[in-house]
Design an enzyme around this catalytic site. Structure first.
Site, short mmCIF file in Angstrom:
data_model
loop_
_atom_site.label_atom_id
_atom_site.label_comp_id
_atom_site.label_asym_id
_atom_site.label_seq_id
_atom_site.Cartn_x
_atom_site.Cartn_y
_atom_site.Cartn_z
N ASP A 177 -3.28 8.29 7.69
CA ASP A 177 -4.06 7.42 8.57
C ASP A 177 -3.08 6.75 9.54
O ASP A 177 -1.94 7.19 9.66
CB ASP A 177 -4.92 6.42 7.76
CG ASP A 177 -4.09 5.50 6.88
OD1 ASP A 177 -2.86 5.41 7.09
OD2 ASP A 177 -4.67 4.89 5.97
N HIS A 211 -0.19 5.15 7.02
CA HIS A 211 0.36 5.69 5.78
C HIS A 211 0.61 7.20 5.85
O HIS A 211 -0.23 7.94 6.36
CB HIS A 211 -0.62 5.43 4.64
CG HIS A 211 -1.01 3.99 4.49
ND1 HIS A 211 -2.21 3.50 4.94
CD2 HIS A 211 -0.36 2.96 3.93
CE1 HIS A 211 -2.28 2.20 4.66
NE2 HIS A 211 -1.17 1.84 4.06
N SER A 250 0.79 -1.23 0.00
CA SER A 250 0.00 0.00 0.00
C SER A 250 0.83 1.29 0.00
O SER A 250 0.31 2.33 -0.35
CB SER A 250 -0.96 0.02 1.19
OG SER A 250 -0.24 -0.06 2.41
#
Ligand SMILES: *[C@@H]1O[C@H](CO)[C@@H](O)[C@H](O)[C@H]1NC(C)=O
Ligand SMILES: *[C@@H]1O[C@H](CO)[C@@H](O)[C@H](O)[C@H]1NC(C)=O
Ligand SMILES: *[C@@H]1O[C@H](CO)[C@@H](O)[C@H](O)[C@H]1NC(C)=O
Ligand SMILES: *[C@@H]1O[C@H](CO)[C@@H](O)[C@H](O)[C@H]1NC(C)=O
Ligand SMILES: *[C@@H]1O[C@H](CO)[C@@H](O)[C@H](O)[C@H]1NC(C)=O
Ligand SMILES: *[C@@H]1O[C@H](CO)[C@@H](O)[C@H](O)[C@H]1NC(C)=O
Length: 349
Positions: free
Chosen positions: A321, A324, A41
């Site tokens: 978040d 990240h 991610s």
């Protein structure tokens, strides 16, 4: 704690390749390039399209491209900055290779949020599978040997394997041995990419995962978790040894480390604005936070009422978040000497 840790390493594997057909590896210039990205991610720009993926929910993508579109951030992620650093467009996600066939010649992004070197979910393509996708394309003559030799690969294993280990086993005593097995498997992947003919291979070091908001929540976002960071240090030490050995075994300088650990640490420790990068407010706290452990950024209840809070200015935050960085966070990390120095190895023999 376990639940937080489970999500906490929801990140990153990326892998880049740059082509310079005219000059070969020695001449990896900033002109004619191709870029391949493999990862999770931290690098995914839209491959993970499962319904649960937060990257497709508001408020992800509000800064760039302006709506949720598959990046695990408010905006650009590492892949975009690396592409920008090379003076080229972000490679398209692998899943769009048929729809955007004309862009494939510039490279591809195989990164898929949530993956590791080992399986983290039965339905996700692990590192081996991501490399297999490239091999298929080579077999289908989409990429040729000459072009691959003049290319750079970049692989970053940023911790999903460890989150999975904590969820599945969690034995503290077993952690060092598991870290060794992750680095061994990562080394297998690096060697395999080299075996496909890729000329340069960059691997990202693990960032200080103990500093992710998921792990600083216990201290009201004041302090990094020293236990997690010590495990990260072990991973990075073994990785450095592995890369040194790979160069020795191949009698080359094909492999090098991109210092994401140094880059994150520099920014998170910054007390003053520096070289155009801001001093972030409460750097160990996220901009977008679920209201409880059961909710994460982007989650809503059955009536559509949001179960998260959003800061007023994502640019003021390093983390988007609990796992990240924001676009501005990535920008700052990429502008550190730690990152720039390691990336410059691409342009050396
Ligand atoms: C990766 O996934 C493939 C396909 O599911 C599987 O065969 C392989 O064992 C996995 N590799 C690792 C290292 O977990
Ligand atoms: C690619 O071709 C090689 C050699 O023919 C073969 O061994 C390999 O299984 C093929 N891999 C894929 C992913 O198609
Ligand atoms: C957890 O790890 C320990 C140490 O490596 C190992 O002995 C044990 O079998 C593992 N447990 C599970 C459920 O995998
Ligand atoms: C290693 O590479 C260098 C430079 O290409 C070459 O001079 C040397 O002979 C090589 N050594 C071995 C053991 O292959
Ligand atoms: C690899 O390491 C061995 C042992 O330290 C050393 O003798 C050899 O010169 C090294 N080879 C290369 C290519 O660096
Ligand atoms: C900041 O610097 C201190 C002292 O050098 C170090 O102990 C700490 O781990 C650093 N924090 C981060 C996030 O790197």
């Amino acid at each position: 704690m376990v639940a937080q840790n489970l999500v906490f390493f929801f990140c990153c594997f990326f892998f880049i390749s740059v082509f310079s057909e005219e000059h070969g590896v020695e001449g990896l210039g900033r002109g004619d390039k191709r870029l391949f990205v493999f990862g999770d991610s931290y690098a995914d720009t839209g491959n993970n399209r499962i319904a649960l993926a937060s990257s497709w929910k508001f408020p992800y993508g509000i800064t760039f491209p302006g709506k949720p579109a598959g990046r695990f951030s408010d905006g650009r992620v590492s892949t975009d900055f690396i592409a920008g650093y090379l003076g080229m467009k972000t490679p398209i996600p692998y899943r769009w290779r048929k729809q955007l066939a004309g862009r494939v010649k510039y490279g591809l992004n195989f990164a898929y949020g949530g993956t590791g070197v080992f399986d983290t979910s039965a339905s996700y393509p692990n590192m081996t599978t991501q490399i297999h996708f490239l091999q298929q394309l080579i077999n289908d003559s989409v990429y040729n040997k000459r072009g691959l030799k003049a290319s750079l690969a970049f692989v970053s294993a940023s911790g999903n394997d460890y989150a999975n280990y904590i969820a599945m086993n969690g034995s503290t005593a077993g952690f060092p041995a598991f870290i060794s097995s992750v680095v061994r498997q990562l080394t297998v992947s690096l060697r395999r990419i080299h075996g496909l003919g890729v000329g340069k291979i960059a691997v990202g070091s693990l960032p200080p995962l103990g500093c992710l908001p998921a792990n600083t929540a216990q201290t009201s976002f004041q302090r990094c978790d020293p236990t997690q960071n010590a495990l990260v240090d072990l991973h990075n030490l073994l990785l450095l040894q592995a890369v040194t050995n790979l160069n020795n075994q191949t009698n080359s300088t094909s492999f090098f480390i991109l210092d994401f650990h140094g880059a994150f640490s520099t920014v998170l420790n910054q007390t003053q604005p520096h070289q155009g990068s801001p001093k972030f407010e409460k750097p160990l706290q996220a901009c977008c936070m679920g209201v409880s452990a059961a909710f994460s950024c982007g989650s809503v209840d059955e009536n559509g009422v949001k179960k998260y809070t959003l800061c007023s200015n994502p640019k003021s935050k390093f983390f988007w978040d609990t796992l990240h960085p924001t676009q501005e966070g990535w920008r700052a990390a990429f502008s550190t000497p730690a990152f720039q120095n390691s990336f410059n190895q691409l342009f050396q023999n």
